[in-house]
Design a protein around this motif. Structure first.
Motif, PDB file in Angstrom:
ATOM      1  N   GLU A  33      24.321  -1.407 -13.990  1.00  0.00           N
ATOM      2  CA  GLU A  33      24.187  -2.324 -12.894  1.00  0.00           C
ATOM      3  C   GLU A  33      24.072  -3.757 -13.349  1.00  0.00           C
ATOM      4  OE1 GLU A  33      21.511  -1.463  -9.935  1.00  0.00           O
ATOM      5  OE2 GLU A  33      22.468   0.489  -9.276  1.00  0.00           O
ATOM      6  N   ALA A  34      23.181  -4.005 -14.442  1.00  0.00           N
ATOM      7  CA  ALA A  34      23.139  -5.209 -15.135  1.00  0.00           C
ATOM      8  C   ALA A  34      24.300  -6.080 -15.459  1.00  0.00           C
ATOM      9  CB  ALA A  34      21.692  -5.398 -15.971  1.00  0.00           C
ATOM     10  N   THR A  35      25.073  -4.903 -16.079  1.00  0.00           N
ATOM     11  CA  THR A  35      26.415  -5.265 -16.885  1.00  0.00           C
ATOM     12  C   THR A  35      27.387  -5.707 -15.787  1.00  0.00           C
ATOM     13  OG1 THR A  35      25.838  -3.467 -18.577  1.00  0.00           O
ATOM     14  CG2 THR A  35      28.145  -4.583 -18.401  1.00  0.00           C
ATOM     15  N   HIS A  36      27.437  -4.824 -14.855  1.00  0.00           N
ATOM     16  CA  HIS A  36      28.373  -5.181 -13.747  1.00  0.00           C
ATOM     17  C   HIS A  36      27.838  -6.393 -13.125  1.00  0.00           C
ATOM     18  CE1 HIS A  36      29.821  -4.648  -9.679  1.00  0.00           C
ATOM     19  NE2 HIS A  36      30.839  -4.032 -10.214  1.00  0.00           N
ATOM     20  N   ASN A  37      26.644  -6.808 -12.769  1.00  0.00           N
ATOM     21  CA  ASN A  37      26.143  -7.798 -11.911  1.00  0.00           C
ATOM     22  C   ASN A  37      25.939  -9.218 -13.056  1.00  0.00           C
ATOM     23  OD1 ASN A  37      25.956  -6.272  -9.776  1.00  0.00           O
ATOM     24  ND2 ASN A  37      23.955  -5.977  -9.878  1.00  0.00           N
ATOM     25  N   GLN A  38      26.321  -8.738 -14.218  1.00  0.00           N
ATOM     26  CA  GLN A  38      26.242  -9.902 -14.963  1.00  0.00           C
ATOM     27  C   GLN A  38      24.749 -10.462 -15.256  1.00  0.00           C
ATOM     28  OE1 GLN A  38      29.633 -12.395 -13.964  1.00  0.00           O
ATOM     29  NE2 GLN A  38      30.942 -11.045 -15.338  1.00  0.00           N
ATOM     30  N   GLU A  39      23.811  -9.937 -15.435  1.00  0.00           N
ATOM     31  CA  GLU A  39      22.494 -10.534 -15.466  1.00  0.00           C
ATOM     32  C   GLU A  39      21.964 -10.664 -16.866  1.00  0.00           C
ATOM     33  OE1 GLU A  39      20.202  -7.205 -13.546  1.00  0.00           O
ATOM     34  OE2 GLU A  39      21.312  -7.363 -11.717  1.00  0.00           O
ATOM     35  N   PHE A  40      23.195 -10.634 -17.767  1.00  0.00           N
ATOM     36  CA  PHE A  40      22.588 -11.185 -19.230  1.00  0.00           C
ATOM     37  C   PHE A  40      22.807 -12.804 -19.345  1.00  0.00           C
ATOM     38  CE2 PHE A  40      23.457  -6.605 -19.481  1.00  0.00           C
ATOM     39  CZ  PHE A  40      22.398  -6.005 -19.849  1.00  0.00           C
ATOM     40  N   VAL A  41      21.768 -13.036 -20.149  1.00  0.00           N
ATOM     41  CA  VAL A  41      21.948 -14.557 -20.517  1.00  0.00           C
ATOM     42  C   VAL A  41      21.548 -14.910 -21.932  1.00  0.00           C
ATOM     43  CG1 VAL A  41      21.313 -15.472 -18.273  1.00  0.00           C
ATOM     44  CG2 VAL A  41      19.554 -14.950 -19.940  1.00  0.00           C
ATOM     45  N   LEU A  42      22.130 -16.211 -22.404  1.00  0.00           N
ATOM     46  CA  LEU A  42      21.828 -16.229 -23.862  1.00  0.00           C
ATOM     47  C   LEU A  42      20.740 -17.285 -23.857  1.00  0.00           C
ATOM     48  CD1 LEU A  42      25.407 -16.130 -25.321  1.00  0.00           C
ATOM     49  CD2 LEU A  42      23.628 -14.581 -25.464  1.00  0.00           C
ATOM     50  N   PHE A  43      19.792 -17.049 -25.085  1.00  0.00           N
ATOM     51  CA  PHE A  43      18.955 -17.920 -25.417  1.00  0.00           C
ATOM     52  C   PHE A  43      19.400 -18.483 -26.703  1.00  0.00           C
ATOM     53  CE2 PHE A  43      14.830 -18.361 -22.750  1.00  0.00           C
ATOM     54  CZ  PHE A  43      15.583 -18.100 -21.750  1.00  0.00           C
ATOM     55  N   TYR A  44      18.878 -19.734 -27.280  1.00  0.00           N
ATOM     56  CA  TYR A  44      19.328 -20.382 -28.685  1.00  0.00           C
ATOM     57  C   TYR A  44      17.992 -20.571 -29.368  1.00  0.00           C
ATOM     58  CZ  TYR A  44      23.700 -20.201 -26.156  1.00  0.00           C
ATOM     59  OH  TYR A  44      24.640 -19.808 -25.238  1.00  0.00           O
ATOM     60  N   GLN A  45      18.226 -20.418 -30.733  1.00  0.00           N
ATOM     61  CA  GLN A  45      17.109 -20.670 -31.590  1.00  0.00           C
ATOM     62  C   GLN A  45      17.881 -21.236 -32.837  1.00  0.00           C
ATOM     63  OE1 GLN A  45      14.915 -17.541 -33.516  1.00  0.00           O
ATOM     64  NE2 GLN A  45      12.924 -18.619 -33.267  1.00  0.00           N
ATOM     65  N   PRO A  46      17.087 -22.787 -33.196  1.00  0.00           N
ATOM     66  CA  PRO A  46      17.697 -23.113 -34.363  1.00  0.00           C
ATOM     67  C   PRO A  46      17.408 -22.856 -35.898  1.00  0.00           C
ATOM     68  CG  PRO A  46      15.540 -24.544 -33.537  1.00  0.00           C
ATOM     69  CD  PRO A  46      16.174 -23.469 -32.408  1.00  0.00           C
ATOM     70  N   ILE A  47      18.304 -22.985 -36.526  1.00  0.00           N
ATOM     71  CA  ILE A  47      17.987 -22.427 -38.041  1.00  0.00           C
ATOM     72  C   ILE A  47      18.022 -23.829 -38.763  1.00  0.00           C
ATOM     73  CG2 ILE A  47      18.918 -21.327 -40.243  1.00  0.00           C
ATOM     74  CD1 ILE A  47      20.087 -19.175 -38.131  1.00  0.00           C
ATOM     75  N   ILE A  48      16.793 -24.199 -39.291  1.00  0.00           N
ATOM     76  CA  ILE A  48      16.633 -25.572 -40.020  1.00  0.00           C
ATOM     77  C   ILE A  48      17.007 -25.489 -41.508  1.00  0.00           C
ATOM     78  CG2 ILE A  48      14.941 -27.454 -40.421  1.00  0.00           C
ATOM     79  CD1 ILE A  48      14.661 -25.056 -37.400  1.00  0.00           C
ATOM     80  N   ASP A  49      17.527 -26.437 -42.145  1.00  0.00           N
ATOM     81  CA  ASP A  49      17.731 -26.866 -43.400  1.00  0.00           C
ATOM     82  C   ASP A  49      16.574 -27.699 -43.977  1.00  0.00           C
ATOM     83  OD1 ASP A  49      17.960 -27.974 -46.187  1.00  0.00           O
ATOM     84  OD2 ASP A  49      20.163 -27.381 -45.927  1.00  0.00           O
ATOM     85  N   MET A  50      15.422 -26.950 -44.532  1.00  0.00           N
ATOM     86  CA  MET A  50      14.326 -28.050 -44.845  1.00  0.00           C
ATOM     87  C   MET A  50      14.268 -28.879 -45.905  1.00  0.00           C
ATOM     88  SD  MET A  50      11.428 -24.863 -44.197  1.00  0.00           S
ATOM     89  CE  MET A  50      12.049 -23.866 -45.614  1.00  0.00           C
ATOM     90  N   GLN A  51      15.722 -28.970 -46.583  1.00  0.00           N
ATOM     91  CA  GLN A  51      15.640 -30.193 -47.319  1.00  0.00           C
ATOM     92  C   GLN A  51      16.378 -31.208 -46.817  1.00  0.00           C
ATOM     93  OE1 GLN A  51      18.090 -28.255 -50.685  1.00  0.00           O
ATOM     94  NE2 GLN A  51      16.111 -28.236 -51.873  1.00  0.00           N
ATOM     95  N   THR A  52      17.354 -31.080 -45.805  1.00  0.00           N
ATOM     96  CA  THR A  52      18.069 -32.086 -45.250  1.00  0.00           C
ATOM     97  C   THR A  52      17.201 -32.542 -43.905  1.00  0.00           C
ATOM     98  OG1 THR A  52      19.380 -30.616 -43.790  1.00  0.00           O
ATOM     99  CG2 THR A  52      20.294 -31.526 -46.210  1.00  0.00           C
ATOM    100  N   ASN A  53      16.254 -31.745 -43.539  1.00  0.00           N
ATOM    101  CA  ASN A  53      15.617 -31.790 -42.330  1.00  0.00           C
ATOM    102  C   ASN A  53      16.512 -31.589 -41.096  1.00  0.00           C
ATOM    103  OD1 ASN A  53      13.294 -32.034 -44.014  1.00  0.00           O
ATOM    104  ND2 ASN A  53      12.998 -34.428 -43.527  1.00  0.00           N
ATOM    105  N   GLN A  54      17.427 -30.853 -41.302  1.00  0.00           N
ATOM    106  CA  GLN A  54      18.335 -30.904 -39.930  1.00  0.00           C
ATOM    107  C   GLN A  54      18.768 -29.229 -39.529  1.00  0.00           C
ATOM    108  OE1 GLN A  54      21.582 -33.097 -41.729  1.00  0.00           O
ATOM    109  NE2 GLN A  54      20.942 -34.983 -40.540  1.00  0.00           N
ATOM    110  N   VAL A  55      19.027 -29.076 -38.275  1.00  0.00           N
ATOM    111  CA  VAL A  55      19.563 -28.229 -37.808  1.00  0.00           C
ATOM    112  C   VAL A  55      20.872 -27.809 -38.210  1.00  0.00           C
ATOM    113  CG1 VAL A  55      20.147 -26.840 -35.422  1.00  0.00           C
ATOM    114  CG2 VAL A  55      18.032 -28.390 -35.750  1.00  0.00           C
ATOM    115  N   VAL A  56      21.001 -26.657 -38.930  1.00  0.00           N
ATOM    116  CA  VAL A  56      22.208 -26.182 -39.420  1.00  0.00           C
ATOM    117  C   VAL A  56      23.076 -25.392 -38.838  1.00  0.00           C
ATOM    118  CG1 VAL A  56      22.020 -27.106 -41.728  1.00  0.00           C
ATOM    119  CG2 VAL A  56      21.281 -24.661 -41.158  1.00  0.00           C
TER     120      VAL A  56
END
Ligand code: C2E
Ligand code: MG
Ligand code: MG
Ligand code: MG
Length: 287
Positions: A33-56
């Protein structure tokens, strides 16, 4: 008497089984039912380059929005795989992640070419139309293929290693990147790793978590970092929860990191892309 007891025992046993299978059945029905009703969502987590201090890169992580409560994938990914529902749901995840990143790109919010990483289960990967679907998603969304990373686990290739490796090569030919997730927990050999067209190793969070207290885990982390360097692969440590984890990784030469210390998975891709490095870590790096 003993026959009686035996029968009772048997009855209890089947009742337990019934309870387990009806629980499973309920979950399957709910997931369908969840698939049919599209009850899924995406969350997002950054991956960081600790040398450049930036999200890559940013990893997309699925959640089941069950009436406002976010259920994490450990409670349903296996079941989605068992029922084959992972094929539509996982396909939706790839498409949604690409679309969301394309929205950021079009809005001029991705000058630094941050990639989007999506997890792919072995069942999805081995399914008939997987490659075609992937091509279609890239065409429809217009996302440059090099901005997409598919995260696969080592066990992906255990049953049918030749065709899985061929598949990985076909994905690479599209320009899409591959990361080996939960690295170190599987059974693959190093010669096998050499044959995989992966561009990134993700050190499993269990090793990162315990490396400060267990020298064996620290040795494993350091070995994976060396292997990655030797094979010219990028390396990411998952499960960075404390400043000490990040410091230790920097000292061991691990550039990229991901974990709650930096940011928990967010509902907003933009927010994950804009993550600021923690002040404490900046201080460490300036010393
Ligand atoms: P994974 O790909 O290894 O993802 C990392 C998991 O670690 C995520 O759990 C993330 O929330 C969690 N995590 C990140 N940083 C930390 C930390 O510092 N400490 C701790 N303790 N945990 C941290 P999550 O979101 O529950 O996902 C679990 C697994 O479900 C994923 O493991 C992945 O294998 C699978 N998964 C998630 N989304 C999808 C999807 O869209 N498709 C498929 N096929 N599988 C997915
Ligand atoms: Mg992953
Ligand atoms: Mg992992
Ligand atoms: Mg995992």
């Amino acid at each position: 008497k003993s026959k009686e007891a035996g029968r009772n025992h048997f009855t209890m046993y089947t009742n337990d089984l019934d309870a387990i299978s009806s629980k499973r059945l309920n979950l399957f029905v709910a997931l369908r039912e969840a698939t049919h009703n599209q009850e899924f969502v995406l969350f997002y987590q950054p991956i960081i380059d600790m040398q450049t201090n930036q999200v890559v890169s940013v990893e997309a992580l699925i959640r089941w929005n069950k009436g406002g409560v976010m259920v994490s994938p450990s409670g349903f990914i296996t079941q989605l795989s068992e029922t084959g529902l992972i094929i539509p749901v996982g396909g939706w995840a790839i498409e949604t992640a690409c679309r969301e990143m394309m929205t950021q790109l079009k809005a001029g919010n991705n000058q630094r070419q941050i990639s989007i990483a999506v997890n792919v289960s072995p069942v999805q990967f081995g399914s008939e139309g997987f490659l075609e679907h992937l091509k279609k998603v890239l065409t429809i969304t217009g996302l440059p293929p090099h901005l997409l990373v598919l995260e696969v686990t080592e066990d992906l290739t255990i049953d049918d290693s030749t065709s899985a490796i061929e598949m990985l090569h076909k994905i690479r030919e599209l320009g899409v990147k591959l990361a080996l997730d939960d690295f170190g927990t599987g059974y693959s050999s190093l010669s096998y790793l050499k044959r995989l067209p992966a561009s990134k190793l993700k050190i499993d969070q269990s090793f990162t978590r315990d490396m400060l207290i267990d020298p064996d885990d620290k040795a494993i982390v350091s070995t994976i970092i060396s292997i990655a360097k030797e094979l010219k692969l990028e390396v990411v440590a998952e499960g960075v929860e404390q400043l000490e984890h990040a410091e230790t990784l920097i000292h061991m030469g691990c550039e990229q990191a991901q974990g709650f210390y930096f940011m928990k998975p967010q509902a907003s891709l933009r927010k994950a892309m804009l993550m600021e490095l923690p002040v404490q870590l900046k201080k460490v790096q300036n010393n």
